[in-house]
Design a protein around this motif. Structure first.
Motif, PDB file in Angstrom:
ATOM      1  N   LEU A  35       0.827  -1.202   0.000  1.00  0.00           N
ATOM      2  CA  LEU A  35       0.000   0.000   0.000  1.00  0.00           C
ATOM      3  C   LEU A  35       0.869   1.263   0.000  1.00  0.00           C
ATOM      4  N   THR A  36       1.994   1.226   0.712  1.00  0.00           N
ATOM      5  CA  THR A  36       2.932   2.355   0.703  1.00  0.00           C
ATOM      6  C   THR A  36       3.492   2.557  -0.695  1.00  0.00           C
ATOM      7  N   LYS A  38       2.076   1.710  -3.496  1.00  0.00           N
ATOM      8  CA  LYS A  38       0.980   2.218  -4.325  1.00  0.00           C
ATOM      9  C   LYS A  38       0.819   3.722  -4.132  1.00  0.00           C
ATOM     10  N   LYS A  39       0.899   4.168  -2.878  1.00  0.00           N
ATOM     11  CA  LYS A  39       0.758   5.590  -2.576  1.00  0.00           C
ATOM     12  C   LYS A  39       1.909   6.393  -3.175  1.00  0.00           C
ATOM     13  N   ARG A  40       3.128   5.874  -3.062  1.00  0.00           N
ATOM     14  CA  ARG A  40       4.298   6.571  -3.626  1.00  0.00           C
ATOM     15  C   ARG A  40       4.184   6.740  -5.135  1.00  0.00           C
ATOM     16  N   ARG A  43      -0.994   6.316  -6.864  1.00  0.00           N
ATOM     17  CA  ARG A  43      -2.228   5.578  -7.116  1.00  0.00           C
ATOM     18  C   ARG A  43      -3.131   5.651  -5.888  1.00  0.00           C
ATOM     19  N   LYS A  44      -4.408   5.667  -6.103  1.00  0.00           N
ATOM     20  CA  LYS A  44      -5.378   5.725  -5.009  1.00  0.00           C
ATOM     21  C   LYS A  44      -5.429   4.393  -4.266  1.00  0.00           C
ATOM     22  N   ILE A  45      -5.641   4.469  -2.951  1.00  0.00           N
ATOM     23  CA  ILE A  45      -5.830   3.287  -2.113  1.00  0.00           C
ATOM     24  C   ILE A  45      -7.313   3.239  -1.764  1.00  0.00           C
TER      25      ILE A  45
END
Length: 166
Positions: A35-36, A38-40, A43-45
Motif C-alpha cells: 500500500l505504501t 501504491k501511494k508513492r 495511485r489511489k488506495i
C-alpha cells in the motif's frame, strides 16, 4: 508481529506480520508495504467496510485494497443506536465471516483485512487487556490489522501493543 501505524490523527492500526495464517493461498496479498508503494506511485488506495460473508465476497471481487470490519456493525447489522454495545466476541464473529468471504471469493489478490476493536476493549489501565484483544483479532479472526481509536489517555496501551508485537 504487530506493528502500529497511524492511519489518521486519533486512529491507528496494529498490523500483523506478513505471515498471518491463511487457509487459502493468494497470488498476492495487500500489505502495509504494497500500500505504501501504491501511494508513492500516486495511485489511489481503496477501502470499504464489510460486515458479513456475502458483502466480503463482493468487495473482494471489486479489487478493493483494504476491507474494514467496523464496529458500526452494531448499528448497521445489529440494530443498536450506537456502536457502544457491540462486544469483542461479536466483532470476532463478523471478522471471521468477512475472512471466509474473502477466502472463498475466488480472487487472486487478498485485501488487507482490518478489524475494528470496539469501545471498551482497550481503554483499561491494565495494558494486557488491550494486547489480548488485539491478538484475538489477529489469531482468532484472521485479521491483518486492528483499528483502535485513541486519545492521549490511551496512548500507553497503544505503545504497549506495539512493543509486544509477535
Amino acid at each position: 508481529m504487530c506493528r502500529v501505524a497511524a492511519i489518521k490523527p486519533g486512529i491507528v492500526a496494529a498490523r500483523a506480520a506478513e505471515t498471518t495464517r491463511q487457509s487459502r493461498s493468494f497470488a498476492s496479498k495487500a500489505s502495509a508495504l504494497s500500500l505504501t508503494s501504491k501511494k508513492r506511485k500516486g495511485r489511489k488506495i481503496t477501502m470499504v467496510t464489510a460486515y458479513d460473508y456475502p458483502s466480503a465476497v463482493h468487495v473482494a471481487r471489486a479489487d478493493i485494497d483494504i476491507i474494514l470490519v467496523g464496529d458500526s456493525v452494531a448499528m448497521v447489522e445489529l440494530g443498536y443506536d450506537t456502536t457502544q454495545p457491540v462486544t469483542v466476541e461479536q466483532m470476532i464473529h463478523h471478522c471471521q465471516s468477512v475472512k471466509r468471504g474473502v477466502e472463498q471469493s475466488g480472487v487472486d489478490t487478498c485485501p488487507l483485512l482490518v478489524g475494528d476493536m470496539p469501545f471498551g476493549s482497550y481503554e483499561f489501565e491494565d495494558t494486557d487487556v488491550a494486547l489480548r484483544h488485539a491478538y484475538q483479532f489477529v489469531k482468532e479472526a484472521g485479521m491483518d490489522a486492528v483499528k483502535m481509536e485513541v486519545n492521549k489517555c490511551w496512548e500507553k496501551n497503544l505503545e504497549f501493543v506495539d512493543m509486544h508485537r509477535a
